[in-house]
Design an enzyme around this catalytic site. Structure first.
Site, PDB file in Angstrom:
ATOM      1  CG  ASP A 100     -95.357 -42.560  59.835  1.00 29.60           C
ATOM      2  OD1 ASP A 100     -94.311 -41.922  60.071  1.00 29.60           O
ATOM      3  OD2 ASP A 100     -95.861 -42.632  58.703  1.00 29.60           O
ATOM      4  CG  ASN A 105     -86.471 -44.864  60.100  1.00 29.93           C
ATOM      5  OD1 ASN A 105     -87.070 -45.484  60.971  1.00 29.93           O
ATOM      6  ND2 ASN A 105     -87.111 -44.247  59.117  1.00 29.93           N
TER       7      ASN A 105
END
Ligand code: IPE
Ligand code: IPE
Ligand code: MG
Length: 226
Positions: free
Chosen positions: A15, A63
């Site tokens: 991330d 996502n």
């Protein structure tokens, strides 16, 4: 050679690509591109550290909520990454494994991934990539498959998870400073050690992976016992 108390199976929530780019006043796509370089470095580092299995969270089932442009940048990166890295994967004895519903991707990506699975099938160390992956969906699917077979026990669910033939998860790392799992390996994390690192994914490399493995090696795991 790795220390004997190093983890066998490490998973990473990669991330911070967007924030890395933002800090440089660059588009998010640039962060993702540099994130790809970090993937390459980390795969090499996993070999140096003699990890049996490295699992990387590359695209979550959530996502798809991102803007179309960002999703297509990520898809193009994936296409290029496979084209560029596959030969090296084969040469390095890496076995690719995909966890998640990757068949929802564009047909040319599915073909490339399946070609990569086939070409790497004799590898001895595993790189598992989570693509269109969500742990809740994985658990629901495994429970459904287990129910079709008979009793829904933890062992039966285990057998139907995407990770069934991987070693047990020892260490879960998340970069970027966020402290959450974001629907990643919820079942497998039951007794995994967790390390949340304040490094943005594009800056991640061998020294970070080594440091995390060293921290892991010093921890006392109990699995509920004394
Ligand atoms: C991780 O970086 C890459 C993917 C989730 C595909 P992000 O894109 O989430 O970056 P941040 O969290 O916005 O910084
Ligand atoms: C998790 O990161 C997914 C991947 C790293 C592929 P996100 O950036 O999508 O997670 P949230 O939205 O911060 O929880
Ligand atoms: Mg993020």
């Amino acid at each position: 050679m790795a220390a004997s108390n190093f983890p066998r199976h490490v998973a990473i929530i990669m991330d911070g690509n967007g924030r890395w780019a933002k800090k440089r006043a660059m588009p998010r796509a640039f962060g993702h591109k540099q994130g790809g370089e970090a993937v390459r470095r980390t795969v090499e580092a996993a070999k140096t550290l003699d990890l049996e299995c490295l699992t990387l969270y590359a695209f979550s089932s959530e996502n798809w909520k991102r803007e179309e442009g960002e999703i297509s940048d990520l898809m193009n990166l994936m296409r290029r990454f496979i084209e560029k890295e596959l030969d090296a994967f084969v040469a390095n004895g890496l076995r690719l494994k995909i966890i998640g519903d990757y068949k929802a991707f564009a047909p040319d990506i599915v073909d490339k991934l399946e070609d990569a699975l086939e070409r790497t099938k004799d590898g001895t160390r595993t790189l598992a990539v989570a693509l269109n992956y969500g742990a809740q969906q994985e658990i629901a699917r495994a429970a459904r498959l287990a129910a079709e077979e008979g009793e829904v026990t933890p062992a039966a669910i285990d057998r139907h998870l995407y990770t069934a033939e991987l070693p047990p998860l020892d260490l879960l790392i998340r970069t970027s400073g966020e402290v959450r799992l974001s629907n990643f390996l919820l079942w497998q994390s039951a007794y995994a050690e967790m390390i949340f690192m304040d490094v943005l994914w594009p800056d991640f490399g061998e020294e970070h992976l080594r440091a995390a493995c060293e921290t892991f090696a010093k921890r006392e795991r109990r699995f509920g016992g004394r």
